[in-house]
Design a protein around this motif. Structure first.
Motif, PDB file in Angstrom:
ATOM      1  N   VAL A  60      17.669  -7.601 -69.560  1.00  0.00           N
ATOM      2  CA  VAL A  60      16.656  -6.722 -68.969  1.00  0.00           C
ATOM      3  C   VAL A  60      15.449  -6.611 -69.903  1.00  0.00           C
ATOM      4  N   GLY A  61      15.714  -6.495 -71.210  1.00  0.00           N
ATOM      5  CA  GLY A  61      14.627  -6.413 -72.176  1.00  0.00           C
ATOM      6  C   GLY A  61      13.817  -7.700 -72.227  1.00  0.00           C
ATOM      7  N   GLN A  62      14.503  -8.818 -72.137  1.00  0.00           N
ATOM      8  CA  GLN A  62      13.816 -10.111 -72.143  1.00  0.00           C
ATOM      9  C   GLN A  62      12.948 -10.251 -70.898  1.00  0.00           C
ATOM     10  N   ARG A  63      13.478  -9.843 -69.746  1.00  0.00           N
ATOM     11  CA  ARG A  63      12.697  -9.920 -68.508  1.00  0.00           C
ATOM     12  C   ARG A  63      11.497  -8.988 -68.567  1.00  0.00           C
ATOM     13  N   ARG A  64      11.696  -7.811 -69.136  1.00  0.00           N
ATOM     14  CA  ARG A  64      10.599  -6.858 -69.259  1.00  0.00           C
ATOM     15  C   ARG A  64       9.468  -7.445 -70.107  1.00  0.00           C
ATOM     16  N   GLY A  65       9.829  -8.120 -71.198  1.00  0.00           N
ATOM     17  CA  GLY A  65       8.826  -8.756 -72.048  1.00  0.00           C
ATOM     18  C   GLY A  65       8.058  -9.840 -71.316  1.00  0.00           C
ATOM     19  N   LEU A  66       8.776 -10.669 -70.569  1.00  0.00           N
ATOM     20  CA  LEU A  66       8.116 -11.728 -69.799  1.00  0.00           C
ATOM     21  C   LEU A  66       7.217 -11.147 -68.715  1.00  0.00           C
ATOM     22  N   LEU A  67       7.665 -10.065 -68.071  1.00  0.00           N
ATOM     23  CA  LEU A  67       6.845  -9.431 -67.038  1.00  0.00           C
ATOM     24  C   LEU A  67       5.567  -8.837 -67.627  1.00  0.00           C
ATOM     25  N   SER A  68       5.662  -8.208 -68.788  1.00  0.00           N
ATOM     26  CA  SER A  68       4.452  -7.634 -69.375  1.00  0.00           C
ATOM     27  C   SER A  68       3.509  -8.741 -69.840  1.00  0.00           C
ATOM     28  N   TYR A  69       4.051  -9.864 -70.323  1.00  0.00           N
ATOM     29  CA  TYR A  69       3.216 -11.015 -70.679  1.00  0.00           C
ATOM     30  C   TYR A  69       2.485 -11.536 -69.441  1.00  0.00           C
ATOM     31  N   LEU A  70       3.212 -11.679 -68.345  1.00  0.00           N
ATOM     32  CA  LEU A  70       2.611 -12.192 -67.115  1.00  0.00           C
ATOM     33  C   LEU A  70       1.548 -11.231 -66.588  1.00  0.00           C
ATOM     34  N   GLN A  71       1.801  -9.937 -66.720  1.00  0.00           N
ATOM     35  CA  GLN A  71       0.825  -8.942 -66.278  1.00  0.00           C
ATOM     36  C   GLN A  71      -0.466  -9.052 -67.084  1.00  0.00           C
ATOM     37  N   ARG A  72      -0.338  -9.301 -68.384  1.00  0.00           N
ATOM     38  CA  ARG A  72      -1.522  -9.441 -69.241  1.00  0.00           C
ATOM     39  C   ARG A  72      -2.307 -10.704 -68.938  1.00  0.00           C
ATOM     40  N   THR A  73      -1.606 -11.795 -68.632  1.00  0.00           N
ATOM     41  CA  THR A  73      -2.267 -13.093 -68.528  1.00  0.00           C
ATOM     42  C   THR A  73      -2.653 -13.480 -67.106  1.00  0.00           C
ATOM     43  N   ASP A  74      -1.851 -13.119 -66.102  1.00  0.00           N
ATOM     44  CA  ASP A  74      -2.117 -13.542 -64.720  1.00  0.00           C
ATOM     45  C   ASP A  74      -1.641 -12.455 -63.758  1.00  0.00           C
ATOM     46  N   LEU A  75      -2.524 -11.524 -63.456  1.00  0.00           N
ATOM     47  CA  LEU A  75      -2.158 -10.354 -62.659  1.00  0.00           C
ATOM     48  C   LEU A  75      -1.711 -10.731 -61.242  1.00  0.00           C
ATOM     49  N   ASP A  76      -2.356 -11.735 -60.644  1.00  0.00           N
ATOM     50  CA  ASP A  76      -1.963 -12.143 -59.285  1.00  0.00           C
ATOM     51  C   ASP A  76      -0.543 -12.702 -59.254  1.00  0.00           C
ATOM     52  N   ALA A  77      -0.203 -13.528 -60.235  1.00  0.00           N
ATOM     53  CA  ALA A  77       1.151 -14.084 -60.305  1.00  0.00           C
ATOM     54  C   ALA A  77       2.156 -12.963 -60.554  1.00  0.00           C
ATOM     55  N   TYR A  78       1.787 -12.000 -61.382  1.00  0.00           N
ATOM     56  CA  TYR A  78       2.648 -10.848 -61.675  1.00  0.00           C
ATOM     57  C   TYR A  78       2.975 -10.084 -60.395  1.00  0.00           C
ATOM     58  N   ARG A  79       1.948  -9.777 -59.630  1.00  0.00           N
ATOM     59  CA  ARG A  79       2.162  -9.038 -58.374  1.00  0.00           C
ATOM     60  C   ARG A  79       2.978  -9.858 -57.385  1.00  0.00           C
ATOM     61  N   GLY A  80       2.734 -11.162 -57.372  1.00  0.00           N
ATOM     62  CA  GLY A  80       3.475 -12.041 -56.463  1.00  0.00           C
ATOM     63  C   GLY A  80       4.957 -12.085 -56.786  1.00  0.00           C
ATOM     64  N   ILE A  81       5.281 -12.192 -58.067  1.00  0.00           N
ATOM     65  CA  ILE A  81       6.705 -12.286 -58.442  1.00  0.00           C
ATOM     66  C   ILE A  81       7.410 -10.958 -58.219  1.00  0.00           C
ATOM     67  N   LEU A  82       6.704  -9.846 -58.434  1.00  0.00           N
ATOM     68  CA  LEU A  82       7.326  -8.539 -58.160  1.00  0.00           C
ATOM     69  C   LEU A  82       7.663  -8.413 -56.684  1.00  0.00           C
ATOM     70  N   ALA A  83       6.740  -8.839 -55.842  1.00  0.00           N
ATOM     71  CA  ALA A  83       6.978  -8.753 -54.395  1.00  0.00           C
ATOM     72  C   ALA A  83       8.116  -9.693 -53.977  1.00  0.00           C
ATOM     73  N   LYS A  84       8.125 -10.906 -54.514  1.00  0.00           N
ATOM     74  CA  LYS A  84       9.140 -11.899 -54.146  1.00  0.00           C
ATOM     75  C   LYS A  84      10.547 -11.470 -54.556  1.00  0.00           C
ATOM     76  N   LEU A  85      10.645 -10.865 -55.748  1.00  0.00           N
ATOM     77  CA  LEU A  85      11.961 -10.463 -56.271  1.00  0.00           C
ATOM     78  C   LEU A  85      12.352  -9.053 -55.855  1.00  0.00           C
ATOM     79  N   GLY A  86      11.424  -8.299 -55.322  1.00  0.00           N
ATOM     80  CA  GLY A  86      11.720  -6.929 -54.910  1.00  0.00           C
ATOM     81  C   GLY A  86      11.888  -5.982 -56.084  1.00  0.00           C
ATOM     82  N   LEU A  87      11.160  -6.216 -57.166  1.00  0.00           N
ATOM     83  CA  LEU A  87      11.219  -5.348 -58.325  1.00  0.00           C
ATOM     84  C   LEU A  87      10.140  -4.272 -58.219  1.00  0.00           C
ATOM     85  N   ARG A  88      10.358  -3.145 -58.856  1.00  0.00           N
ATOM     86  CA  ARG A  88       9.373  -2.059 -58.933  1.00  0.00           C
ATOM     87  C   ARG A  88       8.799  -1.701 -57.572  1.00  0.00           C
ATOM     88  N   LYS A  89       9.430  -0.762 -56.963  1.00  0.00           N
ATOM     89  CA  LYS A  89       9.020  -0.347 -55.613  1.00  0.00           C
ATOM     90  C   LYS A  89       7.699   0.359 -55.598  1.00  0.00           C
TER      91      LYS A  89
END
Length: 89
Positions: A60-89
């Motif tokens: 979970v910690g590793q995924r959280r780190g990757l998600l925050s990296y993705l949020q910093r670098t590519d916001l559209d991809a970040y939002r897309g993966i959250l929607a696809k995986l159903g994370l963070r309602k």
């Protein structure tokens, strides 16, 4: 137990960016999410398996780190993966 080759190939196929992509941030997040879901199911049956619980928290910690990296670098991809995986309602 780790993901089977077929499951891994399926997840990579669903989340890859290019034809030869196997290690992009999105693919890594998707694979970690699949493994986290498996471990969560395991821990529902085996409540006292503390070693697996520790492994789950590390994933979970590793995924959280990757998600925050993705949020910093590519916001559209970040939002897309959250929607696809159903994370963070």
């Amino acid at each position: 137990m780790p993901l089977s080759t077929a499951e891994k190939t399926q997840v990579i196929g669903d989340f890859r960016i290019a034809e030869t992509d196997t290690g992009s941030t999105q693919v890594q997040i998707a694979l970690l999410s699949k493994r986290i879901n498996q471990l969560s199911e395991h821990l529902k049956k085996h409540k006292k398996d503390y070693a697996s619980r520790r492994g789950l928290l590390q994933l979970v910690g590793q995924r959280r780190g990757l998600l925050s990296y993705l949020q910093r670098t590519d916001l559209d991809a970040y939002r897309g993966i959250l929607a696809k995986l159903g994370l963070r309602k």
